[in-house]
Design a protein around this motif. Structure first.
Motif, PDB file in Angstrom:
ATOM      1  N   ARG A  49      -7.169  -5.724   7.201  1.00 43.13           N
ATOM      2  CA  ARG A  49      -7.621  -7.121   7.267  1.00 43.13           C
ATOM      3  C   ARG A  49      -9.082  -7.225   6.856  1.00 43.13           C
ATOM      4  NH1 ARG A  49     -10.766  -9.413  10.702  1.00 43.13           N
ATOM      5  NH2 ARG A  49     -10.605  -7.650  12.170  1.00 43.13           N
ATOM      6  N   LEU A  58     -19.968  -9.989   6.891  1.00 41.33           N
ATOM      7  CA  LEU A  58     -19.156 -11.201   6.711  1.00 41.33           C
ATOM      8  C   LEU A  58     -19.745 -12.375   7.483  1.00 41.33           C
ATOM      9  CD1 LEU A  58     -15.589  -9.618   7.017  1.00 41.33           C
ATOM     10  CD2 LEU A  58     -16.564 -10.632   4.956  1.00 41.33           C
ATOM     11  N   ARG A  68     -14.630 -12.074   0.068  1.00 47.59           N
ATOM     12  CA  ARG A  68     -15.975 -12.620   0.236  1.00 47.59           C
ATOM     13  C   ARG A  68     -16.932 -12.102  -0.840  1.00 47.59           C
ATOM     14  NH1 ARG A  68     -17.771 -14.351   5.021  1.00 47.59           N
ATOM     15  NH2 ARG A  68     -15.578 -14.937   5.203  1.00 47.59           N
ATOM     16  N   ASP A 101     -10.764  -9.155   3.634  1.00 45.21           N
ATOM     17  CA  ASP A 101     -11.825 -10.152   3.826  1.00 45.21           C
ATOM     18  C   ASP A 101     -13.078  -9.766   3.046  1.00 45.21           C
ATOM     19  OD1 ASP A 101     -10.125 -11.537   5.458  1.00 45.21           O
ATOM     20  OD2 ASP A 101     -11.089 -10.934   7.338  1.00 45.21           O
ATOM     21  N   ASP A 136     -10.054 -18.839  -0.315  1.00 42.43           N
ATOM     22  CA  ASP A 136     -10.078 -17.655   0.547  1.00 42.43           C
ATOM     23  C   ASP A 136      -9.024 -16.632   0.160  1.00 42.43           C
ATOM     24  OD1 ASP A 136     -12.194 -18.611   2.085  1.00 42.43           O
ATOM     25  OD2 ASP A 136     -10.860 -19.779   3.347  1.00 42.43           O
TER      26      ASP A 136
END
Length: 410
Positions: A18, A98, A26, A22, A142
């Motif tokens: 995960r 993040l 990003r 991400d 996203d």
């Protein structure tokens, strides 16, 4: 584990899937390399006065990157002092990066863009281009989506062999998009799984003719799907649009009729795409006027996107279309931009006619070719099942081309 190469060293650890995803998304959103993001995250984490809350590292698997010499040793020492594993420390570092580098918001324009997709020649695929570009513009920011970047597109146009996997995964554009079916044949409406508006009810035609039966926004329907969120909407067509030119003949300032009709709802969107009918009549005049550059709007934000095919009859139709556009430019003193030419349904296997026609389109230069979309089965299948192409086959070559086209005119 680390190995040195040049001014950086390769390090191998573990990271949960995960967090890895991400991080990838990003970094792409912010336009930075993953190794730079990890370097910054580790530096931030090591500078903290204490270890942040633990991160769930269940299912962590191998992850490698390149760091400046010595940073990994500092990181390991800090992890030892804080009594956390290297996997936990790396996960916390990525999480810190993040949190300190939030995803950018979608760019909202003060004046919504208006893209007029046109050619009075039928069968060139205006509807498919309108839908595909709109879908590409509305995709989730996203999530990463495959895009053929410009250097690969240029190579394809020059006839050089292309690796079909030579793509770049980029975040969606996240725009709020309105697709307007301005064609009385209602192809866009039906291809996206909706029914044409009943002829006895309200319609865009009635609003343009000054005979509205309600609020235009009440006619707008969403195109469902997680890929688009609630960002992709459709204003369905109605068969009464066959009468639009007749109705407009008696309307004052008829060239502004489409703009007047859409004015109450256009501010809800970043982009409005008009799927024009195969016509050179008054309705086309209204569409072209709607795409003019408004006061304070930068060049190339709104305008005309011309869809053609790599064959001779498209060239004849293009000449008629541009002649009408130039007449409108002069008669109404419009500042109207060409956003480019899209060569649709291209198939080099058709031989000399296709390849030489493509070369002829490429030679125009102004406006230039901004996209070449292949004639492949996925688009036809999507139409048959009444689904958006980018939802039905998001990784097919046509979908990849639509994303490239959307970026080329953005």
């Amino acid at each position: 584990m680390a190995s040195t190469s040049g001014d950086r060293e390769k390090v191998v650890s573990k990271l949960p899937g995960r967090l890895r995803q991400d991080l990838k998304v990003r970094a792409a959103q912010l336009g930075v390399e993953i190794m730079t993001a990890v370097e910054q995250g580790i530096a931030l984490w090591c500078d903290l006065a204490s270890s942040p809350p633990a991160v769930d590292t269940t299912g962590a698997d191998s992850f490698s990157t390149w760091l400046p010499p010595g940073q990994w040793e500092v990181f390991k020492a800090t992890a030892g002092d804080r009594r956390v594993s290297l996997t936990q420390g790396l996960a916390q570092s990525v999480q810190v990066w993040l949190q300190t580098n939030p995803a950018p918001a979608a760019k909202r324009l003060e004046i919504p863009r208006r893209i007029i997709v046109c050619n009075q020649k039928g069968g060139v695929g205006k509807t498919a281009i309108t839908a595909g570009v709109g879908e590409a513009m509305a995709e989730d920011m996203d999530t990463l989506h495959p895009v053929r970047i410009s250097k690969h597109f240029a190579a394809m146009l020059e006839g050089r062999s292309q690796d079909p996997l030579a793509l770049e995964d980029l975040p969606g554009l996240g725009m709020r998009v309105l697709l307007v079916d301005f064609d009385p044949q209602c192809h866009l409406t039906q291809q996206l799984g909706h029914q044409p508006l009943p002829i006895e009810g309200d319609s865009l035609t009635k609003h343009m003719a000054g005979e509205p039966a309600g609020a235009l926004g009440d006619l707008v329907v969403p195109i469902e799907g997680e890929r688009f969120g609630d960002r992709l909407h459709l204003l369905p067509s109605c068969n009464d649009a066959f009468l639009l030119d007749v109705k407009l003949a008696g309307v004052r300032a008829r060239e502004a009729s489409l703009e007047r009709a859409l004015a109450p709802i256009e501010s809800d969107y970043d982009v409005v795409l008009i799927d024009c009918p195969p016509s050179l009549g008054l309705s086309m005049d209204a569409a072209v006027h709607y795409g003019r550059r408004r006061e304070g709007e930068p060049p190339g934000s709104s305008g005309v996107l011309v869809v053609v095919q790599a064959e001779d009859s498209s060239a004849d139709a293009y000449a008629l279309l541009t002649s009408q556009i130039e007449d409108l430019r002069g008669d109404l003193a419009l500042e109207l931009d060409y956003l480019g030419i899209v060569v649709n349904h291209y198939d080099a296997r058709r031989g000399y006619i296709a390849t030489s026609s493509l070369e002829a389109w490429m030679d125009i230069k102004d406006p230039r070719v901004v996209g070449v979309i292949g004639d492949l089965k996925e688009q036809k299948e999507a139409v048959r099942v009444k689904e958006p192409l980018l939802a039905y086959a998001p990784r097919c070559d046509q979908a990849v081309g639509m994303r490239a086209l959307a970026r080329a005119i953005s």
